[in-house]
Design an enzyme around this catalytic site. Structure first.
Site, PDB file in Angstrom:
ATOM      1  N   HIS A   1       0.802  -1.072  -0.056  1.00 29.73           N
ATOM      2  CA  HIS A   1       0.007  -0.094  -0.045  1.00 29.73           C
ATOM      3  C   HIS A   1       0.935   1.075   0.112  1.00 29.73           C
ATOM      4  CE1 HIS A   1      -3.106   2.907   1.140  1.00 29.73           C
ATOM      5  NE2 HIS A   1      -3.910   2.030   0.819  1.00 29.73           N
TER       6      HIS A   1
ATOM      7  N   GLU B   1      -7.943  -4.710  -0.513  1.00 26.53           N
ATOM      8  CA  GLU B   1      -8.629  -5.497  -1.479  1.00 26.53           C
ATOM      9  C   GLU B   1      -8.596  -7.018  -1.359  1.00 26.53           C
ATOM     10  OE1 GLU B   1      -9.896  -3.629  -3.048  1.00 26.53           O
ATOM     11  OE2 GLU B   1      -8.679  -1.893  -4.193  1.00 26.53           O
TER      12      GLU B   1
HETATM   13  N1  ACO Z   1       3.772  -7.741  -4.936  1.00 32.14           N
HETATM   14  C1  ACO Z   1       5.121  -7.784  -5.329  1.00 32.14           C
HETATM   15  N2  ACO Z   1       5.994  -6.694  -5.195  1.00 32.14           N
HETATM   16  C2  ACO Z   1       5.511  -5.531  -4.619  1.00 32.14           C
HETATM   17  C3  ACO Z   1       4.285  -5.388  -4.472  1.00 32.14           C
HETATM   18  C4  ACO Z   1       3.321  -6.569  -4.636  1.00 32.14           C
HETATM   19  N3  ACO Z   1       2.020  -6.407  -4.000  1.00 32.14           N
HETATM   20  N4  ACO Z   1       3.957  -4.186  -4.033  1.00 32.14           N
HETATM   21  C5  ACO Z   1       5.081  -3.696  -4.063  1.00 32.14           C
HETATM   22  N5  ACO Z   1       6.077  -4.345  -4.601  1.00 32.14           N
HETATM   23  C6  ACO Z   1       7.369  -4.295  -4.825  1.00 32.14           C
HETATM   24  C7  ACO Z   1       7.506  -3.391  -5.972  1.00 32.14           C
HETATM   25  O1  ACO Z   1       7.676  -3.904  -7.092  1.00 32.14           O
HETATM   26  C8  ACO Z   1       8.802  -2.396  -5.564  1.00 32.14           C
HETATM   27  O2  ACO Z   1      10.000  -3.298  -5.821  1.00 32.14           O
HETATM   28  P1  ACO Z   1      11.377  -2.389  -6.371  1.00 32.14           P
HETATM   29  O3  ACO Z   1      11.811  -1.585  -5.470  1.00 32.14           O
HETATM   30  O4  ACO Z   1      12.325  -3.489  -6.736  1.00 32.14           O
HETATM   31  O5  ACO Z   1      10.754  -1.725  -8.048  1.00 32.14           O
HETATM   32  C9  ACO Z   1       8.738  -2.325  -4.024  1.00 32.14           C
HETATM   33  O6  ACO Z   1       7.997  -3.336  -3.641  1.00 32.14           O
HETATM   34  C10 ACO Z   1       8.175  -0.940  -3.503  1.00 32.14           C
HETATM   35  O7  ACO Z   1       6.968  -0.784  -4.183  1.00 32.14           O
HETATM   36  P2  ACO Z   1       6.483   0.554  -4.442  1.00 32.14           P
HETATM   37  O8  ACO Z   1       6.162   0.455  -5.853  1.00 32.14           O
HETATM   38  O9  ACO Z   1       7.225   1.504  -3.689  1.00 32.14           O
HETATM   39  O10 ACO Z   1       5.248   0.546  -3.810  1.00 32.14           O
HETATM   40  P3  ACO Z   1       3.751   1.702  -4.006  1.00 32.14           P
HETATM   41  O11 ACO Z   1       3.880   2.055  -2.472  1.00 32.14           O
HETATM   42  O12 ACO Z   1       4.320   2.533  -4.828  1.00 32.14           O
HETATM   43  O13 ACO Z   1       2.926   0.871  -4.508  1.00 32.14           O
HETATM   44  C11 ACO Z   1       1.062  -0.456  -4.520  1.00 32.14           C
HETATM   45  C12 ACO Z   1       1.670   0.365  -3.677  1.00 32.14           C
HETATM   46  C13 ACO Z   1       0.468   0.252  -5.980  1.00 32.14           C
HETATM   47  C14 ACO Z   1      -0.447  -0.894  -3.714  1.00 32.14           C
HETATM   48  C15 ACO Z   1       1.898  -1.659  -4.655  1.00 32.14           C
HETATM   49  O14 ACO Z   1       2.090  -2.533  -3.553  1.00 32.14           O
HETATM   50  C16 ACO Z   1       1.084  -2.709  -5.644  1.00 32.14           C
HETATM   51  O15 ACO Z   1       1.059  -2.586  -7.008  1.00 32.14           O
HETATM   52  N6  ACO Z   1       0.161  -3.763  -4.953  1.00 32.14           N
HETATM   53  C17 ACO Z   1      -0.567  -4.951  -5.731  1.00 32.14           C
HETATM   54  C18 ACO Z   1      -1.641  -4.234  -6.427  1.00 32.14           C
HETATM   55  C19 ACO Z   1      -2.752  -3.978  -5.230  1.00 32.14           C
HETATM   56  O16 ACO Z   1      -3.048  -4.765  -4.409  1.00 32.14           O
HETATM   57  N7  ACO Z   1      -3.443  -2.735  -5.297  1.00 32.14           N
HETATM   58  C20 ACO Z   1      -4.628  -2.301  -4.570  1.00 32.14           C
HETATM   59  C21 ACO Z   1      -3.804  -1.540  -3.326  1.00 32.14           C
HETATM   60  S1  ACO Z   1      -5.122  -0.929  -2.234  1.00 32.14           S
HETATM   61  C22 ACO Z   1      -5.630   0.523  -2.620  1.00 32.14           C
HETATM   62  O17 ACO Z   1      -5.262   1.284  -3.298  1.00 32.14           O
HETATM   63  C23 ACO Z   1      -7.210   0.729  -2.536  1.00 32.14           C
END
Ligand code: ACO
Length: 376
Positions: free
Chosen positions: A255, A313
């Site tokens: 998140h 979610e």
């Molecule tokens: N699975 C695997 N790896 C992940 C996940 C995940 N669910 N979430 C983040 N990471 C990784 C990223 O790839 C990143 O790796 P890197 O540094 O090697 O590129 C690292 O963790 C940091 O991630 P960020 O991009 O900084 O996370 P951010 O805070 O921008 O994104 C987000 C948050 C978009 C929710 C992300 O965690 C994600 O895409 N999750 C999966 C989709 C999801 O469940 N969305 C619903 C969110 S709830 C809501 O918004 C209502």
């Protein structure tokens, strides 16, 4: 002041609100003064909306009146049904149909008073979604019933039969859980719209368009696909590893704001657990819980230093699936809840309004001279 560029307005506060408070480090969410866990399982959706609109819970008499008031605003006219029928026939996605239906539903209704239009918006969202969905299934719409609660009536209009108490409680807990969440993108949109002294129906329509985006409201559908695959026999470890190997993110984890488990996940998980227990179908829910444990453990190894925990979610998918909401309607059901927050934010903005008008940094050319078309 004013020269610093903040892409995405991250970390910038642009409004004061009494509606909800988020502490992403501690995993704390307060709605209308109540810690989420205190509100979500106890309130009806009508009580949550009253709370957001009035900053207090209603008395029993006020609650009866408020319920009746909302229930009396549920009907849509034949011109709105026509829009929704055509949207269904044209295979328009549910969120597009909702946007069209909400805009059309203001026809002929009293939008002179923002308070009245706000209640109409909250009341009519389920009717719009259910009517579209019935047409999409090749069935006639089911008219709303005033004697049913907001949540029960939505399920009734979708399926044509009265829902069980367990399904209503499960849905109600979900609706209370996601009704407001700080200045998220769609709520901000709604506030921007009314800050020009436009009306709350325009704000609701714009907010639906904002919520539609996959970065905001679109994740629970893919979460359910994932959970079903695992429930159908995939080994959870192998499943998660395959996602990592493919460079994909695991849906329902991570998140932007929370650095710990999303507090909404705890509430929804408890609600899903009691729902599945009551309905005697614990097998699917057991798989969901096992999958969470495996995924969190593997994510910790996969991204050390970045705590990736369960987000809202994940259990939304499990709970909404359980209570009988079709996967295609997960995001519209989110909107059916969040419209309560949008409307409360609109009224809060209007009560102490200042037009929201940020600036941009100009990076284009300056001093170009004109060349006539035939000479270019
Ligand atoms: N699975 C695997 N790896 C992940 C996940 C995940 N669910 N979430 C983040 N990471 C990784 C990223 O790839 C990143 O790796 P890197 O540094 O090697 O590129 C690292 O963790 C940091 O991630 P960020 O991009 O900084 O996370 P951010 O805070 O921008 O994104 C987000 C948050 C978009 C929710 C992300 O965690 C994600 O895409 N999750 C999966 C989709 C999801 O469940 N969305 C619903 C969110 S709830 C809501 O918004 C209502």
């Amino acid at each position: 002041m004013g020269d610093e560029l903040n892409r995405g307005l991250e970390g910038i506060a642009v409004a004061e609100t009494r509606l909800s408070y988020i502490d992403g480090e501690e995993g704390e969410l307060i709605i209308g003064g109540f810690p989420l866990a205190e509100l979500a399982g106890n309130a009806t959706y009508e009580e949550s909306v009253f709370l957001l609109l009035n900053d207090r819970l209603p008395t029993a008499t006020e609650l009866d009146e408020f319920r009746a008031d909302l229930a009396a605003r549920r009907e849509i006219g034949s011109e709105v049904r026509d829009v929704l029928r055509r949207a269904a026939e044209a295979d328009e996605p549910p969120m597009d149909a909702l946007r069209m239906g909400v805009a059309a539903a203001s026809l002929g209704t009293d939008v002179d008073s923002n308070e009245s239009a706000a209640k109409r918006a909250v009341a009519v969202f389920p009717t719009v979604v259910a009517t579209y969905w019935r047409y999409r299934q090749g069935e006639e719409p089911v008219s709303p019933r005033e004697d049913l609660s907001h949540a029960a009536n939505y399920l009734y209009m979708l399926n044509g039969e009265e829902p069980t108490d367990a399904a209503v409680r499960g849905l109600e807990t979900y609706l209370n859980t996601v009704v407001d969440h700080g200045l998220n993108a769609s709520t901000f949109t709604a506030r921007v719209v009314v800050s020009t002294e436009s009306d709350v129906v325009s704000a609701a329509t714009a907010a639906v368009g904002t919520l539609k985006g996959p970065l905001h409201g679109g994740a629970p559908g893919p979460v359910l696909d994932m959970l079903r695959e695992v429930a159908d026999g995939d080994d959870p470890r192998a499943y998660v590893q395959a996602k990592f190997d493919a460079g994909e993110r695991l849906m329902g984890f991570g998140h932007r704001v929370y650095r710990v488990r999303d507090p909404r996940a705890a509430v929804l998980s408890a609600a899903a657990e009691s729902f599945y227990e009551e309905s005697g179908d614990t097998e699917f829910f057991d798989t969901v819980q096992e999958f969470e444990d495996v995924a969190v453990e593997m994510l910790a190894d996969h991204k050390p230093g970045r705590r990736l925990e369960t987000n809202v979610e994940f259990y939304t998918a499990a709970l909404l699936h359980g209570v009988g909401i079709p996967k295609d309607l997960f995001t519209t059901t989110f909107a059916i809840s969040r419209v309560g927050g949008w409307m409360a934010h609109c009224l809060e903005q209007l009560a102490d309004n200042r037009i929201i008008r940020p600036r941009s940094h100009y990076v284009g050319e300056k001093g170009r001279t004109w060349t006539p078309a035939e000479e270019r």
